[in-house]
Design an enzyme around this catalytic site. Structure first.
Site, mmCIF file in Angstrom:
data_model
loop_
_atom_site.group_PDB
_atom_site.id
_atom_site.type_symbol
_atom_site.label_atom_id
_atom_site.label_comp_id
_atom_site.label_asym_id
_atom_site.label_seq_id
_atom_site.Cartn_x
_atom_site.Cartn_y
_atom_site.Cartn_z
ATOM 1 N N HIS A 292 0.821 -1.206 0.000
ATOM 2 C CA HIS A 292 0.000 0.000 0.000
ATOM 3 C C HIS A 292 0.862 1.266 0.000
ATOM 4 O O HIS A 292 0.688 2.142 0.844
ATOM 5 C CB HIS A 292 -0.939 0.009 1.218
ATOM 6 C CG HIS A 292 -2.048 -0.992 1.159
ATOM 7 N ND1 HIS A 292 -2.859 -1.284 2.222
ATOM 8 C CD2 HIS A 292 -2.490 -1.774 0.133
ATOM 9 C CE1 HIS A 292 -3.748 -2.195 1.865
ATOM 10 N NE2 HIS A 292 -3.553 -2.520 0.613
ATOM 11 N N HIS B 216 -8.266 -0.647 2.241
ATOM 12 C CA HIS B 216 -7.233 -0.995 1.265
ATOM 13 C C HIS B 216 -7.277 0.109 0.221
ATOM 14 O O HIS B 216 -8.225 0.872 0.163
ATOM 15 C CB HIS B 216 -7.524 -2.352 0.665
ATOM 16 C CG HIS B 216 -7.490 -3.465 1.669
ATOM 17 N ND1 HIS B 216 -6.843 -4.658 1.447
ATOM 18 C CD2 HIS B 216 -8.010 -3.563 2.912
ATOM 19 C CE1 HIS B 216 -6.984 -5.438 2.502
ATOM 20 N NE2 HIS B 216 -7.692 -4.811 3.410
HETATM 21 P P1 FDA Z 1 -1.473 0.736 -10.689
HETATM 22 O O1 FDA Z 1 -0.326 -0.099 -10.282
HETATM 23 O O2 FDA Z 1 -2.812 0.113 -10.688
HETATM 24 O O3 FDA Z 1 -1.238 1.316 -12.147
HETATM 25 C C1 FDA Z 1 0.005 1.710 -12.649
HETATM 26 C C2 FDA Z 1 0.123 1.268 -14.087
HETATM 27 O O4 FDA Z 1 1.185 1.938 -14.699
HETATM 28 C C3 FDA Z 1 0.405 -0.213 -14.240
HETATM 29 O O5 FDA Z 1 -0.494 -0.782 -15.168
HETATM 30 C C4 FDA Z 1 1.836 -0.257 -14.736
HETATM 31 O O6 FDA Z 1 2.140 -1.365 -15.532
HETATM 32 C C5 FDA Z 1 1.923 1.044 -15.483
HETATM 33 N N1 FDA Z 1 3.281 1.573 -15.617
HETATM 34 C C6 FDA Z 1 4.202 1.738 -14.643
HETATM 35 N N2 FDA Z 1 5.318 2.304 -15.142
HETATM 36 C C7 FDA Z 1 5.079 2.518 -16.458
HETATM 37 C C8 FDA Z 1 5.851 3.089 -17.509
HETATM 38 N N3 FDA Z 1 7.072 3.582 -17.292
HETATM 39 N N4 FDA Z 1 5.302 3.128 -18.741
HETATM 40 C C9 FDA Z 1 4.054 2.659 -18.974
HETATM 41 N N5 FDA Z 1 3.290 2.114 -18.008
HETATM 42 C C10 FDA Z 1 3.800 2.054 -16.767
HETATM 43 N N6 FDA Z 1 -6.019 -2.764 -2.663
HETATM 44 C C11 FDA Z 1 -7.291 -3.039 -2.310
HETATM 45 O O7 FDA Z 1 -8.116 -2.136 -2.284
HETATM 46 N N7 FDA Z 1 -7.660 -4.296 -1.946
HETATM 47 C C12 FDA Z 1 -6.782 -5.335 -1.925
HETATM 48 O O8 FDA Z 1 -7.145 -6.460 -1.598
HETATM 49 C C13 FDA Z 1 -5.444 -5.052 -2.302
HETATM 50 N N8 FDA Z 1 -4.519 -6.048 -2.312
HETATM 51 C C14 FDA Z 1 -3.308 -5.839 -2.914
HETATM 52 C C15 FDA Z 1 -2.473 -6.925 -3.158
HETATM 53 C C16 FDA Z 1 -1.297 -6.746 -3.866
HETATM 54 C C17 FDA Z 1 -0.417 -7.921 -4.149
HETATM 55 C C18 FDA Z 1 -0.923 -5.444 -4.301
HETATM 56 C C19 FDA Z 1 0.356 -5.237 -5.052
HETATM 57 C C20 FDA Z 1 -1.734 -4.359 -4.031
HETATM 58 C C21 FDA Z 1 -2.945 -4.553 -3.351
HETATM 59 N N9 FDA Z 1 -3.826 -3.494 -3.148
HETATM 60 C C22 FDA Z 1 -5.100 -3.759 -2.705
HETATM 61 C C23 FDA Z 1 -3.461 -2.113 -3.509
HETATM 62 C C24 FDA Z 1 -4.136 -1.574 -4.768
HETATM 63 O O9 FDA Z 1 -4.419 -2.590 -5.688
HETATM 64 C C25 FDA Z 1 -3.234 -0.515 -5.408
HETATM 65 O O10 FDA Z 1 -2.906 0.438 -4.452
HETATM 66 C C26 FDA Z 1 -3.891 0.209 -6.575
HETATM 67 O O11 FDA Z 1 -4.375 -0.713 -7.511
HETATM 68 C C27 FDA Z 1 -2.888 1.159 -7.207
HETATM 69 O O12 FDA Z 1 -3.467 1.855 -8.271
HETATM 70 P P2 FDA Z 1 -2.589 2.900 -9.108
HETATM 71 O O13 FDA Z 1 -3.481 3.441 -10.149
HETATM 72 O O14 FDA Z 1 -1.946 3.814 -8.161
HETATM 73 O O15 FDA Z 1 -1.418 2.038 -9.756
#
Ligand code: FDA
Length: 571
Positions: free
Chosen positions: A508, A551
């Site tokens: 997170h 979350h």
């Molecule tokens: P997110 O990661 O979704 O999007 C970023 C995107 O940018 C990705 O698709 C990536 O590939 C892309 N990217 C990155 N760099 C790039 C570049 N240079 N060029 C092009 N593309 C690029 N939350 C919740 O509510 N319930 C839950 O149960 C969980 N459980 C959980 C488990 C695990 C294993 C993780 C890792 C996280 C969770 N979370 C969660 C957290 C939640 O899922 C997370 O915080 C959000 O999805 C993040 O959303 P963002 O839009 O910030 O980034």
């Protein structure tokens, strides 16, 4: 492609990016490009399987970011997972749909972000949500799931609810009875998404209840809209940096990308570049583009475009541990129990008042320690203000201080848990001008002793649950860590060996491009625009100024929905 021009370029087709791309492309005369490093996972069973949590870890759709050696937590590095796919981290997460305590979002406004409060964000939580009423799903009978319709949306894109894998054998009710039998009971909370999270609840997930498959940002916000001619998505395309217009004002005019065939090109944006690459990537993209701390940028030969030293600072995460107990009953692995308890400080700590007073005395020293650990880039007096707000949230507003999950599989009960609001803060920065080089990620897990205390106390609390009827009767011995590893009555120090050797990131990460007043070290303003630029915004988890007790995804969806409205209003 190479000479294409769009009104808006969204960098990152993840949880937040697809929300903004969808909403902006509702305007027919507006063209939107999404740049996504990963591919489509529409048919990937590691994604769609609602019981498949963890199956995608370590595969090519997991960025698997590595931290530096964590010096306050035993010295090992940690893997912080994040989805690399259309849909981003929503395609690999635990699917829990849990928001925040209302007071936590109100704190965003209290620190200086006018208009960012629970009342204003609730409509956006609802706008993004399509709650599937459990009454329409006979397989949920007896499961105990419940919700309060006043707090939910029923017509938004993201399907939320419970699917046929929900356990309905009476365990939920027995766990509730156990919580009510504790010396300090944790009350039953019918709906933890109402803004009041404290209590014991059965929580909903991002799931398609009809098909029993994971709901993710791409299924919600992209696939049903993919025929829009003004919405383009470039998959397997890596964004390297923002390109700038010549002139006085710092105005983005495009993004340099590496296409799937390995070729570099610049795609033009006539209105805005919107970063949605996640909390461990968006700040690094700013740095690669010359927005950040001049000392860090110059080390890598990057010219400073905007002197904004706090880019990448204020990184906050939580730390996740687990306890396991034998179960007298054997549970099938094709059902899941999704039960959560959110104890307040009074419910978790036996001596909450004294603990609060002691912590309050320590806050100035904590703030000084955080500031000095990052070379005073963030100022001790500002961090003290953040910490005092956090203290008020814990001891006055009585937000949850821990999250205790319980699941049952095979002949064991597992309880994952974490302190909800650690004080420790670290940073993420680029390690090289090469945009594909891994960043330096240092969350400084367990830097401050309250964080260890909360983590140890949550473990003691879980032991209490398993000593309380009816659970005491249903469970056998403690498997992990086991009383021979951590004795009954162990102090924080004794718990720390187990905690440090077994914890993981709770995945997170937030505040690496924090929405805060500039004078408090903010990176974006209340319209999520990066200070010093005229048309670059950040809309992902990086902008959240404080940790939330739920979350992240529900709040990420809501913030991105609001961001889209702000962008529409301002253009
Ligand atoms: P997110 O990661 O979704 O999007 C970023 C995107 O940018 C990705 O698709 C990536 O590939 C892309 N990217 C990155 N760099 C790039 C570049 N240079 N060029 C092009 N593309 C690029 N939350 C919740 O509510 N319930 C839950 O149960 C969980 N459980 C959980 C488990 C695990 C294993 C993780 C890792 C996280 C969770 N979370 C969660 C957290 C939640 O899922 C997370 O915080 C959000 O999805 C993040 O959303 P963002 O839009 O910030 O980034």
């Amino acid at each position: 492609k190479s000479d294409s021009t769009y009104d808006y370029i969204v960098v990152g087709g993840g949880t937040s990016g697809l929300v903004v791309a969808n909403r902006l492309s509702e305007q027919k005369n507006t063209t939107v490009l999404v740049i996504e490093a990963g591919g489509s996972v529409y048919n990937n069973p590691n994604v769609t399987n609602t019981l498949g949590y963890g199956k995608a870890f370590g595969t090519d759709i997991d960025w698997a970011y590595e931290t530096t050696a964590q010096e306050y937590a035993g010295g090992s590095s940690q893997i912080v997972r994040a989805g690399k796919a259309l849909g981003g981290t929503s395609t690999i997460n635990g699917m829990a749909y849990l928001r925040a305590q209302a007071a936590q979002i109100d704190a965003w406004e209290a620190i200086g972000n006018k208009g960012w409060n629970w009342k204003n964000l609730l409509p956006y939580f609802k706008k993004s949500e399509k709650l599937q009423d459990p009454a329409n799903y006979p397989f949920l009978e007896g499961s105990g799931v419940a919700f309060d319709p006043a707090y939910h949306g029923f017509t938004g894109p993201v399907k939320v609810g419970w699917s046929s894998t929900q356990l309905n054998d009476g365990l939920a009710q027995k766990l509730n009875a156990t919580y009510q039998n504790l010396d300090v009971p944790v009350p039953y909370n019918r709906d933890a998404n109402s803004g009041d999270m404290v209590g014991y609840s059965l929580y909903p997930k991002t799931v398609d209840a009809d098909l029993n498959i994971r709901e993710d940002a791409a299924r919600a916000y992209y696939y049903p809209y993919q025929n829009r001619t003004n919405l383009h998505v470039w998959l397997n395309t890596h964004a390297n940096k923002i390109t700038w217009k010549d002139g006085e004002e710092v105005t983005a005019n495009g993004v340099e990308v590496t296409l799937s065939n390995g070729k570099k090109t610049v795609v033009k944006a006539t209105r805005e570049v919107i970063l949605a690459a996640g909390a461990l990537k968006s700040p690094v993209l700013l740095e690669l583009s010359g927005v950040g701390n001049p000392q860090i940028l110059s080390k890598h030969g990057i010219a400073t475009k905007v002197n904004l030293p706090t880019v990448g600072e204020n990184l906050q995460d939580q730390m996740n541990n687990g306890l396991q107990f034998e179960s007298k009953k054997t549970y099938s692995s094709d059902k899941s129990a999704d039960y959560v308890a959110y104890p307040s400080a009074d419910q978790l700590f036996p001596n909450s008042t004294a603990l609060g007073a002691e912590l309050l005395r320590k806050l100035p020293a904590y703030a000084a320690q955080v500031a000095s650990a990052n070379g005073n880039i963030t100022k001790a007096r500002d961090i003290y203000r953040f910490f005092k707000i956090q203290w008020d949230l814990i001891f006055k507003d009585e937000i949850p201080v821990a999250e205790i999950l319980l699941s049952a599989s095979g002949a064991a009960y597992s309880s994952e848990y974490w302190g909800s609001v650690p004080f420790s803060r670290g940073s993420v920065h680029l390690s090289s001008a090469d945009p594909t080089a891994p960043a330096i990620i240092d969350p400084k897990y367990f830097m401050l002793d309250f964080d260890l205390h909360a983590q140890a106390q949550a473990a003691r609390f879980i032991r209490d649950i398993f000593k309380t009827e009816p659970f005491a009767d249903m469970a056998g011995a403690e498997i992990t860590p086991g009383l021979s590893t951590v004795a009954a009555g162990a102090d924080d120090k004794a718990w720390s060996t187990f905690i440090y050797s077994k914890y993981r990131s709770n995945f997170h990460p937030i505040t690496t491009a924090g929405m805060l007043p500039k004078e408090l070290g903010g990176v974006v303003d209340t319209s999520l625009k990066v200070y010093g630029t005229s048309n670059v915004r950040v809309v992902d988890a990086s902008v959240m100024p404080f940790q939330v007790c739920g979350h992240l995804q529900s709040t990420v969806y809501a913030v991105a929905e609001r961001a889209a409205d702000i962008i529409k209003e301002q253009s």
